[in-house]
Design a protein around this motif. Structure first.
Motif, PDB file in Angstrom:
ATOM      1  N   PRO A   5     -15.902  -4.013   0.775  1.00 42.70           N
ATOM      2  CA  PRO A   5     -14.818  -4.970   1.011  1.00 42.70           C
ATOM      3  C   PRO A   5     -14.017  -5.204  -0.276  1.00 42.70           C
ATOM      4  CG  PRO A   5     -16.860  -5.778   1.973  1.00 42.70           C
ATOM      5  CD  PRO A   5     -17.209  -4.566   1.147  1.00 42.70           C
ATOM      6  N   VAL A   6     -12.715  -5.189  -0.146  1.00 45.96           N
ATOM      7  CA  VAL A   6     -11.824  -5.329  -1.301  1.00 45.96           C
ATOM      8  C   VAL A   6     -12.058  -6.651  -2.020  1.00 45.96           C
ATOM      9  CG1 VAL A   6      -9.398  -5.517  -1.983  1.00 45.96           C
ATOM     10  CG2 VAL A   6     -10.095  -3.773  -0.332  1.00 45.96           C
ATOM     11  N   ASN A   7     -12.318  -7.724  -1.286  1.00 47.43           N
ATOM     12  CA  ASN A   7     -12.474  -9.038  -1.915  1.00 47.43           C
ATOM     13  C   ASN A   7     -13.747  -9.153  -2.745  1.00 47.43           C
ATOM     14  OD1 ASN A   7     -14.196  -9.098   0.276  1.00 47.43           O
ATOM     15  ND2 ASN A   7     -13.699 -11.189   0.856  1.00 47.43           N
ATOM     16  N   GLU A  12     -11.262  -3.780 -12.106  1.00 47.39           N
ATOM     17  CA  GLU A  12     -11.382  -2.374 -12.479  1.00 47.39           C
ATOM     18  C   GLU A  12     -11.724  -1.479 -11.287  1.00 47.39           C
ATOM     19  OE1 GLU A  12     -11.791  -4.944 -15.966  1.00 47.39           O
ATOM     20  OE2 GLU A  12     -12.851  -4.932 -14.067  1.00 47.39           O
ATOM     21  N   GLU A  13     -12.616  -1.954 -10.441  1.00 46.73           N
ATOM     22  CA  GLU A  13     -12.974  -1.183  -9.242  1.00 46.73           C
ATOM     23  C   GLU A  13     -11.779  -1.039  -8.301  1.00 46.73           C
ATOM     24  OE1 GLU A  13     -17.665  -2.386  -8.683  1.00 46.73           O
ATOM     25  OE2 GLU A  13     -16.126  -3.814  -8.059  1.00 46.73           O
ATOM     26  N   LEU A  38      -4.919   4.558   4.719  1.00 42.89           N
ATOM     27  CA  LEU A  38      -4.908   4.548   3.250  1.00 42.89           C
ATOM     28  C   LEU A  38      -3.862   3.572   2.729  1.00 42.89           C
ATOM     29  CD1 LEU A  38      -5.277   8.296   2.216  1.00 42.89           C
ATOM     30  CD2 LEU A  38      -6.800   6.418   1.607  1.00 42.89           C
ATOM     31  N   TYR A  39      -2.694   3.571   3.351  1.00 45.16           N
ATOM     32  CA  TYR A  39      -1.629   2.664   2.927  1.00 45.16           C
ATOM     33  C   TYR A  39      -2.063   1.209   3.087  1.00 45.16           C
ATOM     34  CZ  TYR A  39       2.970   0.618   2.317  1.00 45.16           C
ATOM     35  OH  TYR A  39       4.015  -0.131   1.855  1.00 45.16           O
ATOM     36  N   GLU A  40      -2.696   0.899   4.210  1.00 43.38           N
ATOM     37  CA  GLU A  40      -3.177  -0.474   4.445  1.00 43.38           C
ATOM     38  C   GLU A  40      -4.228  -0.856   3.411  1.00 43.38           C
ATOM     39  OE1 GLU A  40      -4.452  -0.095   8.501  1.00 43.38           O
ATOM     40  OE2 GLU A  40      -2.488  -0.656   9.298  1.00 43.38           O
ATOM     41  N   ARG A  41      -5.156   0.057   3.131  1.00 42.84           N
ATOM     42  CA  ARG A  41      -6.189  -0.208   2.122  1.00 42.84           C
ATOM     43  C   ARG A  41      -5.529  -0.391   0.756  1.00 42.84           C
ATOM     44  NH1 ARG A  41     -11.742  -1.435   1.652  1.00 42.84           N
ATOM     45  NH2 ARG A  41     -12.563  -0.470  -0.215  1.00 42.84           N
ATOM     46  N   GLY A  42      -4.549   0.435   0.451  1.00 40.52           N
ATOM     47  CA  GLY A  42      -3.832   0.326  -0.817  1.00 40.52           C
ATOM     48  C   GLY A  42      -3.143  -1.021  -0.978  1.00 40.52           C
ATOM     49  N   ALA A  43      -2.568  -1.530   0.102  1.00 41.76           N
ATOM     50  CA  ALA A  43      -1.911  -2.841   0.046  1.00 41.76           C
ATOM     51  C   ALA A  43      -2.924  -3.936  -0.269  1.00 41.76           C
ATOM     52  CB  ALA A  43      -1.195  -3.127   1.368  1.00 41.76           C
ATOM     53  N   LYS A  46      -3.920  -3.571  -3.967  1.00 46.44           N
ATOM     54  CA  LYS A  46      -2.837  -4.054  -4.826  1.00 46.44           C
ATOM     55  C   LYS A  46      -2.870  -5.581  -4.912  1.00 46.44           C
ATOM     56  CE  LYS A  46       2.206  -4.152  -5.111  1.00 46.44           C
ATOM     57  NZ  LYS A  46       2.538  -5.500  -4.706  1.00 46.44           N
ATOM     58  N   LYS A  47      -3.035  -6.223  -3.766  1.00 45.10           N
ATOM     59  CA  LYS A  47      -3.099  -7.696  -3.736  1.00 45.10           C
ATOM     60  C   LYS A  47      -4.290  -8.198  -4.542  1.00 45.10           C
ATOM     61  CE  LYS A  47      -2.236 -11.813  -1.686  1.00 45.10           C
ATOM     62  NZ  LYS A  47      -2.502 -12.779  -2.713  1.00 45.10           N
TER      63      LYS A  47
END
Length: 80
Positions: A5-7, A12-13, A38-43, A46-47
């Motif tokens: 999970p991104v949060n 750095e990760e 990939l684009y959604e994950r990238g957004a 980025k956030k």
């Protein structure tokens, strides 16, 4: 790409994975559905990076310096 999970990622990760996402999208050899994912994950990545940078900037701004230039303490930062 990571399934983590991104949060839960450190700055750095998230930055490292974001670079991988950008590289994959720039190569253009990813199927359309995968490109969208990939684009959604990238957004999200980025956030996460933006949020972590803002938090770090607020901490740095809260450091007070004495006459000799040495840190004398921290001012409380609202919301942290």
């Amino acid at each position: 790409m990571s399934e983590r999970p991104v949060n839960e990622m450190s700055f750095e990760e998230a930055m490292k994975e974001l670079e991988s996402v950008v590289d994959a999208l720039e190569r253009g050899d990813v199927a359309l559905d995968a490109s969208i994912a990939l684009y959604e994950r990238g957004a999200l990545l980025k956030k996460r990076c933006e949020d972590e940078l803002k938090r770090a900037e607020e901490k740095v701004a809260a450091i007070t310096l004495g006459a000799d230039g040495a840190p004398t303490g921290l001012k409380p930062v609202e919301g942290l």
